[in-house]
Design an enzyme around this catalytic site. Structure first.
Site, PDB file in Angstrom:
ATOM      1  N   ARG A  21       0.837  -1.206   0.000  1.00  0.00           N
ATOM      2  CA  ARG A  21       0.000   0.000   0.000  1.00  0.00           C
ATOM      3  C   ARG A  21       0.865   1.247   0.000  1.00  0.00           C
ATOM      4  NH1 ARG A  21      -5.508  -1.829   2.999  1.00  0.00           N
ATOM      5  NH2 ARG A  21      -5.604  -3.794   1.858  1.00  0.00           N
ATOM      6  N   GLU A  46      -7.599  -0.822  14.437  1.00  0.00           N
ATOM      7  CA  GLU A  46      -8.333  -1.724  13.541  1.00  0.00           C
ATOM      8  C   GLU A  46      -7.423  -2.892  13.185  1.00  0.00           C
ATOM      9  OE1 GLU A  46      -9.763  -0.189   9.602  1.00  0.00           O
ATOM     10  OE2 GLU A  46      -8.933  -2.139   9.013  1.00  0.00           O
ATOM     11  N   SER A  84     -10.797  -6.130   8.610  1.00  0.00           N
ATOM     12  CA  SER A  84     -12.045  -5.723   7.947  1.00  0.00           C
ATOM     13  C   SER A  84     -12.565  -6.912   7.190  1.00  0.00           C
ATOM     14  CB  SER A  84     -11.805  -4.655   6.883  1.00  0.00           C
ATOM     15  OG  SER A  84     -11.369  -3.481   7.451  1.00  0.00           O
ATOM     16  N   GLU A 132       0.845   4.090   1.082  1.00  0.00           N
ATOM     17  CA  GLU A 132       0.366   5.078   2.054  1.00  0.00           C
ATOM     18  C   GLU A 132       1.447   6.132   2.205  1.00  0.00           C
ATOM     19  OE1 GLU A 132      -2.426   4.258   4.149  1.00  0.00           O
ATOM     20  OE2 GLU A 132      -2.555   2.069   4.018  1.00  0.00           O
ATOM     21  N   ARG A 170      -0.215  -5.991  12.780  1.00  0.00           N
ATOM     22  CA  ARG A 170      -0.991  -5.297  13.826  1.00  0.00           C
ATOM     23  C   ARG A 170      -1.396  -6.258  14.937  1.00  0.00           C
ATOM     24  NH1 ARG A 170      -5.009  -0.877  10.999  1.00  0.00           N
ATOM     25  NH2 ARG A 170      -3.351   0.325  10.003  1.00  0.00           N
ATOM     26  N   ARG A 193       1.081   2.643  13.002  1.00  0.00           N
ATOM     27  CA  ARG A 193       0.321   1.431  12.680  1.00  0.00           C
ATOM     28  C   ARG A 193       0.205   1.149  11.180  1.00  0.00           C
ATOM     29  NH1 ARG A 193      -2.824   5.616  13.479  1.00  0.00           N
ATOM     30  NH2 ARG A 193      -4.703   5.577  12.239  1.00  0.00           N
ATOM     31  N   HIS A 194       0.930   1.912  10.365  1.00  0.00           N
ATOM     32  CA  HIS A 194       0.895   1.672   8.915  1.00  0.00           C
ATOM     33  C   HIS A 194       2.272   1.290   8.378  1.00  0.00           C
ATOM     34  CE1 HIS A 194      -2.835   4.094   9.165  1.00  0.00           C
ATOM     35  NE2 HIS A 194      -3.217   3.286   8.190  1.00  0.00           N
TER      36      HIS A 194
END
Ligand code: AMO
Length: 428
Positions: free
Chosen positions: A212, A351, A354, A214, A402, A220-221
């Site tokens: 990703r 989180e 998902s 980001e 995570r 947390r990423h």
């Protein structure tokens, strides 16, 4: 035969053993040398009195320095005063390799280092027992997760990571040059795991990288993460949550039962939930309305997650999200289509996962792709799979890095990855 330091017990007094590892520390007191030998399972004290080991061996041991790699054949000596109640009298020492000194960082941790220095010299950082504990817990978690999948009848699969289209709206893709075509690094196995539902494999799981792009730097990423993904046919969102609940509870239990030593090293007390509570998005907004105001239909802001984390504590699901803010493949609720059969699994304000029941009807899926401003043409091969007999299905993606953060009590996700990739870091 070589054994680990942790296998040497006082009851073995007088036995000759073979050990190998690194010189954790060395102390010479005149005619007596103490070497602490470190291997994967711990440390042990090697005591060399000149008078007993002889001139030549004494000289060799004296020449050792921190982090040299050695093999030791020695006699076990029970000694109440030694750490672990046991020490080794060396009979033979083989120097397998010397370390260059000064070391860029100290694995014995007498001198602490910044995270950046630690990550730059990760192979040395990983020699620290505390840092190894994180990865032993991660390993235990992955083993447990796989066991739960095997017990629940899931088949392990591997899907391509070189892809052409996006799956998760809101996250950026890394473009790559693929001969004369444009391609990307996969941001989720989503489309593939759904296509597999049309094959009859029924229940599949994959543990693999997601990429990703980001831009933001948070604790947390990552730009490359490991996702634990499942997809299950003839199932709805509730069935998918039931499996996720089992996966989480079993992993907590297995880490608690099998990694006591590592948890103690890290000073972490693990929570083994008996059940994971499920609240709806509406209930979540209600719970935090005095602290953070969120318009119905908006995603939860960071502040909202924090407020909710304080109220809920531990693990919990948030269900029935507004359809508008979930990906195109999410199944709307039959009676209230503005809400959908999506869920998130949270740990406090983090989180972890998902998931959702997916749309399995071709027409509805095409309509939804268009509604999100995407082109069905870009999803041609994925969409084909929905034409010739696609069963209803559901699934989720759980962030392995995570989840490791939660199990090890780490505050920064980089601590839970061997060689993290973030906005600034592409090496080592
Ligand atoms: P989502 O995008 O929410 O869902 O990702 C699922 C889980 O993967 C982890 N994760 C990350 N971890 C670290 N760094 C990142 N940049 C990162 N991005 C995601 C999180 C997150 O909860 N296709 C859906 C899943 C599904 O519906 O099956 C998906 O990818 O823990």
């Amino acid at each position: 035969m070589r054994i680990y330091t942790s296998e040497v017990k006082p009851e073995m007094d007088g036995e000759v053993v073979e050990l190998a590892g690194w010189v954790h520390s060395i102390r010479a007191l005149g005619k007596l040398i103490f070497v602490i030998l470190r291997d994967r399972e711990g440390t042990i004290q090697i005591v060399a009195p000149k008078q007993k080991v002889g001139e030549e061996l004494f000289k060799k041991i004296k020449s050792l320095g921190q982090e040299d790699v050695i093999k030791v054949k020695g006699k076990v000596i029970a000694n109440e005063k030694a750490p672990g109640g046991v020490e080794i009298l060396p009979l033979e020492v083989e120097i397998l390799n010397r370390a260059v000194r000064p070391l860029p960082l100290d694995p014995a941790e007498k001198v602490p280092s910044e995270l950046d220095t630690r990550l730059d010299n990760r192979y040395l950082d990983l020699r620290k027992p505390k840092i190894q504990a994180i990865f032993k817990i991660r390993h235990e978690m992955l083993k447990s997760v796989r066991n739960t999948f095997y017990n629940e009848g899931f088949i392990e699969v591997n899907t391509p990571k070189l892809v052409v289209s996006c799956t998760e709206v809101g996250t950026e893709l890394f473009p790559i040059s693929y001969f004369d075509k444009e391609a990307f690094l996969g941001q989720s196995p989503q489309l593939y795991k759904q296509m597999l539902m049309a094959t009859g494999l029924d229940r599949v799981f994959e543990i693999g990288p997601i990429f990703r792009a980001e831009e933001h730097n948070t604790r947390r990423h990552l730009n490359e993460a490991i996702s634990i993904d499942i997809e299950m046919a003839f199932s709805d969102d509730k069935d998918a949550m039931d499996i996720l609940e089992k996966v989480i509870i079993n992993a907590c239990k297995d880490v608690y039962e099998n990694r006591e030593k590592e948890l103690n090293l890290l000073g972490v007390k693990i929570e083994v939930p008996e059940k994971i509570e499920r609240i709806t998005y509406d209930e979540a907004l209600e719970l935090i309305k005095n602290k953070v105001s969120i318009e119905w239909g908006e995603d939860l802001s960071r502040e909202a997650e924090k407020a909710l984390g304080e109220v809920m504590g531990g693990y919990y699901f948030i269900t029935e999200w507004p359809t508008e803010i979930r990906p195109f493949y999410t199944m709307p609720k039959e009676d209230e289509p503005e809400k959908c059969k999506a869920f998130d699994l949270m740990y406090k304000d983090l989180e972890l996962s998902s998931g959702a029941q997916r749309i399995h009807q071709y027409d509805l899926l095409v309509e939804n792709i268009k509604k999100k401003g995407l082109s069905p043409e870009g999803f041609k091969y994925y969409l084909e799979a929905f034409k010739y007999g696609m069963p209803p299905h559901a699934g989720w993606g759980l962030g392995a890095d995570r989840f490791t953060m939660v199990l090890t009590g780490m505050q920064n996700i980089r601590e839970c990855v061997l060689f993290p990739r973030d906005r600034q870091r592409l090496t080592p």
